[in-house]
Design an enzyme around this catalytic site. Structure first.
Site, mmCIF file in Angstrom:
data_model
loop_
_atom_site.group_PDB
_atom_site.id
_atom_site.type_symbol
_atom_site.label_atom_id
_atom_site.label_comp_id
_atom_site.label_asym_id
_atom_site.label_seq_id
_atom_site.Cartn_x
_atom_site.Cartn_y
_atom_site.Cartn_z
ATOM 1 N N ARG A 127 10.415 24.541 -60.237
ATOM 2 C CA ARG A 127 10.695 23.128 -60.564
ATOM 3 C C ARG A 127 11.270 22.351 -59.373
ATOM 4 O O ARG A 127 11.940 21.330 -59.542
ATOM 5 C CB ARG A 127 11.642 23.000 -61.758
ATOM 6 N N LYS A 149 4.830 12.126 -49.661
ATOM 7 C CA LYS A 149 3.592 12.284 -50.429
ATOM 8 C C LYS A 149 3.083 13.699 -50.188
ATOM 9 O O LYS A 149 2.873 14.096 -49.033
ATOM 10 C CB LYS A 149 2.530 11.278 -49.969
ATOM 11 N N GLU A 191 -3.742 6.202 -36.276
ATOM 12 C CA GLU A 191 -2.638 5.878 -37.197
ATOM 13 C C GLU A 191 -1.487 5.217 -36.430
ATOM 14 O O GLU A 191 -0.774 4.370 -36.978
ATOM 15 C CB GLU A 191 -2.140 7.136 -37.917
ATOM 16 N N LYS A 233 7.365 3.643 -40.425
ATOM 17 C CA LYS A 233 7.069 4.287 -41.714
ATOM 18 C C LYS A 233 8.354 4.464 -42.519
ATOM 19 O O LYS A 233 8.362 4.254 -43.738
ATOM 20 C CB LYS A 233 6.358 5.627 -41.506
ATOM 21 N N GLU A 243 5.119 3.440 -53.670
ATOM 22 C CA GLU A 243 3.940 2.594 -53.430
ATOM 23 C C GLU A 243 3.623 1.677 -54.606
ATOM 24 O O GLU A 243 2.523 1.676 -55.149
ATOM 25 C CB GLU A 243 2.721 3.453 -53.076
ATOM 26 N N ARG A 247 4.290 -0.420 -49.516
ATOM 27 C CA ARG A 247 3.803 0.835 -48.902
ATOM 28 C C ARG A 247 2.279 0.826 -48.786
ATOM 29 O O ARG A 247 1.718 1.488 -47.920
ATOM 30 C CB ARG A 247 4.294 2.045 -49.707
ATOM 31 N N ASN A 251 -2.199 1.498 -45.904
ATOM 32 C CA ASN A 251 -3.627 1.772 -46.116
ATOM 33 C C ASN A 251 -4.520 0.881 -45.248
ATOM 34 O O ASN A 251 -5.739 0.861 -45.454
ATOM 35 C CB ASN A 251 -3.994 1.571 -47.589
ATOM 36 N N HIS A 254 -7.953 1.944 -44.396
ATOM 37 C CA HIS A 254 -8.268 3.135 -45.176
ATOM 38 C C HIS A 254 -9.303 2.885 -46.270
ATOM 39 O O HIS A 254 -10.055 3.795 -46.608
ATOM 40 C CB HIS A 254 -6.990 3.736 -45.767
ATOM 41 N N HIS A 258 -12.264 5.235 -46.001
ATOM 42 C CA HIS A 258 -12.601 6.254 -47.009
ATOM 43 C C HIS A 258 -14.056 6.133 -47.434
ATOM 44 O O HIS A 258 -14.740 7.138 -47.646
ATOM 45 C CB HIS A 258 -11.694 6.110 -48.238
ATOM 46 N N HIS A 272 -11.285 11.785 -40.390
ATOM 47 C CA HIS A 272 -10.484 10.726 -41.014
ATOM 48 C C HIS A 272 -9.982 9.666 -40.013
ATOM 49 O O HIS A 272 -10.142 8.474 -40.237
ATOM 50 C CB HIS A 272 -9.300 11.379 -41.742
HETATM 51 P P1 NAD Z 1 -4.827 19.368 -40.028
HETATM 52 O O1 NAD Z 1 -3.532 19.763 -40.614
HETATM 53 O O2 NAD Z 1 -6.053 19.977 -40.601
HETATM 54 O O3 NAD Z 1 -4.779 19.675 -38.467
HETATM 55 C C1 NAD Z 1 -5.932 19.436 -37.687
HETATM 56 C C2 NAD Z 1 -6.321 20.670 -36.889
HETATM 57 O O4 NAD Z 1 -5.408 20.840 -35.825
HETATM 58 C C3 NAD Z 1 -6.286 21.985 -37.665
HETATM 59 O O5 NAD Z 1 -7.363 22.770 -37.240
HETATM 60 C C4 NAD Z 1 -4.986 22.619 -37.229
HETATM 61 O O6 NAD Z 1 -5.007 24.012 -37.330
HETATM 62 C C5 NAD Z 1 -4.899 22.163 -35.812
HETATM 63 N N1 NAD Z 1 -3.564 22.076 -35.241
HETATM 64 C C6 NAD Z 1 -2.447 21.607 -35.822
HETATM 65 N N2 NAD Z 1 -1.457 21.529 -34.925
HETATM 66 C C7 NAD Z 1 -1.945 22.000 -33.763
HETATM 67 C C8 NAD Z 1 -1.412 22.143 -32.459
HETATM 68 N N3 NAD Z 1 -0.183 21.767 -32.156
HETATM 69 N N4 NAD Z 1 -2.213 22.673 -31.497
HETATM 70 C C9 NAD Z 1 -3.502 23.025 -31.786
HETATM 71 N N5 NAD Z 1 -4.069 22.875 -32.983
HETATM 72 C C10 NAD Z 1 -3.292 22.353 -33.960
HETATM 73 O O7 NAD Z 1 -5.069 17.800 -40.063
HETATM 74 P P2 NAD Z 1 -4.147 16.532 -39.807
HETATM 75 O O8 NAD Z 1 -5.031 15.552 -39.166
HETATM 76 O O9 NAD Z 1 -2.867 16.879 -39.168
HETATM 77 O O10 NAD Z 1 -3.812 16.059 -41.289
HETATM 78 C C11 NAD Z 1 -4.833 15.624 -42.172
HETATM 79 C C12 NAD Z 1 -4.302 15.749 -43.587
HETATM 80 O O11 NAD Z 1 -3.158 14.925 -43.730
HETATM 81 C C13 NAD Z 1 -5.303 15.283 -44.640
HETATM 82 O O12 NAD Z 1 -5.369 16.269 -45.663
HETATM 83 C C14 NAD Z 1 -4.695 14.004 -45.184
HETATM 84 O O13 NAD Z 1 -4.988 13.793 -46.550
HETATM 85 C C15 NAD Z 1 -3.224 14.265 -44.983
HETATM 86 N N6 NAD Z 1 -2.405 13.038 -44.882
HETATM 87 C C16 NAD Z 1 -1.297 12.972 -45.664
HETATM 88 C C17 NAD Z 1 -0.485 11.867 -45.584
HETATM 89 C C18 NAD Z 1 0.773 11.819 -46.404
HETATM 90 O O14 NAD Z 1 1.422 10.777 -46.436
HETATM 91 N N7 NAD Z 1 1.150 12.904 -47.034
HETATM 92 C C19 NAD Z 1 -0.777 10.820 -44.709
HETATM 93 C C20 NAD Z 1 -1.918 10.924 -43.913
HETATM 94 C C21 NAD Z 1 -2.723 12.048 -44.000
HETATM 95 N N1 GLY Z 2 -0.169 7.611 -45.523
HETATM 96 C C1 GLY Z 2 0.165 6.645 -46.487
HETATM 97 C C2 GLY Z 2 1.527 6.778 -47.079
HETATM 98 O O1 GLY Z 2 2.294 7.634 -46.745
HETATM 99 O O2 GLY Z 2 1.843 6.006 -47.923
#
Ligand code: NAD
Ligand code: GLY
Length: 382
Positions: A127, A149, A191, A233, A243, A247, A251, A254, A258, A272
């Site tokens: 939980r 998030k 971003e 942020k 949001e 917030r 987007n 986005h 998307h 992305h």
């Molecule tokens: P990811 O976590 O897949 O990382 C991208 C690639 O880089 C992977 O292959 C990973 O293994 C590699 N990697 C990570 N750190 C590394 C490093 N220091 N050196 C070498 N390789 C490295 O992708 P991302 O772009 O970091 O994140 C995308 C995800 O984030 C999506 O699922 C998206 O939905 C999510 N997201 C969430 C929020 C939120 O607010 N929670 C906001 C934006 C995006």
């Molecule tokens: N990446 C969008 C948010 O955190 O709201």
């Protein structure tokens, strides 16, 4: 060489407030920074296979020097496919088997995939247990690690199963970016540009002058870019954690992005960050077309993203035969559509984004058709 003192940004959310600490050589300070938020001197680390090979031992060793044991490291496959219900189930089982208790803390070491997956596991494990974000991609350092998030994907759409669960601490070590592939770095940079475009014209101007240095590895420029982004942020999240309003400005780019990702099949063809770059150009071009923003601002956005090596046109969608109407049909499925009108992030100029529900899907389809036609014309020019 001694690293300079880190930059700390507070995310002000009452009893759920936490620090985002940004700096170089931060792993060496991880134990001292983490200890005050731990129930006992022990953590459970979740990471992916790439990051495990590059950074996990170093973090464990640094924590151990400060008296904190990594009780278990759980490594998941790298990539978006790990944000699945199956992977979440396996992760929760592994954490329970490893003895993760209600007062324990999970460390999410990796990019946004790890932060979202481990954060959601933390939200529902017993939980709710605590977690610390140690983001290692630029995208995760400037966006996903801050704001709470967390989610996994459903076969019916991205991030459909999740929770708001704030971390106790974010440790963004700039040094980890040194191993990040260039395309991932650029994806995160989109971003970063977003924060300038949505609310900080001076930061956008700074990026025009210094973004290339930051991308090339200049440490001071990288820290400034990450800290400014996290500051923006943090302010937005503090004002609208769930949001319900402001917030949604995050987007920017986005909604169009998307739709283009969906059109491209959510694969390597259009990652992305690249989709967001094109989406931001479309948001500014539409704003200019509607007479809301100066055309020169839209041109500046295109120039800067191009200089950063990011795509700015719908060339892929045009080549694949997409029409404005088909793309608008994807936008119509967006979570934020009400009474047939999407919530778009438009702008009155650089740094002056706002939410608009005044543009109909029909108008969006016409706009996208115009843009697709322009790309096709440019493509066929000798
Ligand atoms: P990811 O976590 O897949 O990382 C991208 C690639 O880089 C992977 O292959 C990973 O293994 C590699 N990697 C990570 N750190 C590394 C490093 N220091 N050196 C070498 N390789 C490295 O992708 P991302 O772009 O970091 O994140 C995308 C995800 O984030 C999506 O699922 C998206 O939905 C999510 N997201 C969430 C929020 C939120 O607010 N929670 C906001 C934006 C995006
Ligand atoms: N990446 C969008 C948010 O955190 O709201």
């Amino acid at each position: 060489m001694t690293a300079s003192a880190p930059t700390t940004i507070r995310v002000a959310l009452g009893e759920r407030s936490y620090d985002v600490v940004i700096g170089e050589g931060l792993f060496d300070q991880a134990a001292a920074l983490a200890r005050p938020v731990l129930g006992r001197p022990m953590v459970f680390q979740v990471t992916d296979e790439h990051v495990a090979a590059l950074h996990a031992d170093r973090l464990d060793a640094a924590l151990a020097r400060g008296g904190i044991t990594t009780a278990r490291r759980i490594v998941v496959p790298a990539g978006e496919a790990s944000k699945s219900f199956d992977q979440l189930g396996r992760l929760l089982d592994a954490l329970i088997e490893a003895g993760c208790e209600r007062n324990d803390t999970i460390v999410a070491l990796g990019g946004g995939v790890i932060g979202d997956l481990a954060g959601f596991a933390a939200a529902i494990m017993r939980r709710g247990v605590a977690y610390i974000q140690v983001p290692t991609t630029l995208l995760a350092q400037v966006d996903s690690s801050v704001g709470g998030k967390t989610a996994v994907d459903s076969p019916r759409g991205k991030n459909l199963i999740g929770a708001f669960h704030q971390p106790r601490l974010v440790l963004a070590d700039i040094d980890t970016l040194a191993t990040l592939p260039a395309r991932e770095l650029r994806a995160g940079y989109a971003e970063v540009v977003k924060y300038g475009l949505l609310g900080d014209a001076a930061f956008f101007a700074w990026l025009e002058s210094n973004g290339a240095d930051a991308l090339a590895g200049d440490t001071a420029a990288r820290r400034h870019m990450v800290a400014t982004s996290c500051g923006a942020k943090a302010r937005i999240v503090a004002a609208d954690e769930r949001e319900t309003g402001k917030r949604a400005l995050l987007n920017l780019g986005h909604t169009f992005g998307h739709a283009l990702e969906t059109a491209a099949g959510h694969g390597d063809a259009l990652p992305h960050g690249e989709a967001v770059a094109i989406g931001m150009v479309l948001a500014f071009t539409l704003s200019a077309r509607l007479g809301l923003a100066p055309a020169e601002d839209a041109a500046r956005v295109v120039r800067h993203l191009t200089a950063a090596g990011l795509p700015t046109t719908m060339a892929g969608a045009a080549r694949d035969g997409w029409t404005g109407q088909r793309l608008a049909a994807i936008i119509a499925q967006d979570k934020k559509v009400r009474d047939g009108r999407p919530t778009l992030v438009l702008a009155r100029g650089i740094g002056r984004a706002f939410l608009s529900r005044d543009v109909s899907l029909e108008r969006i389809a016409v706009f996208l058709d115009d843009e697709l036609a322009a790309v096709r014309t440019a493509d066929t020019r000798p």
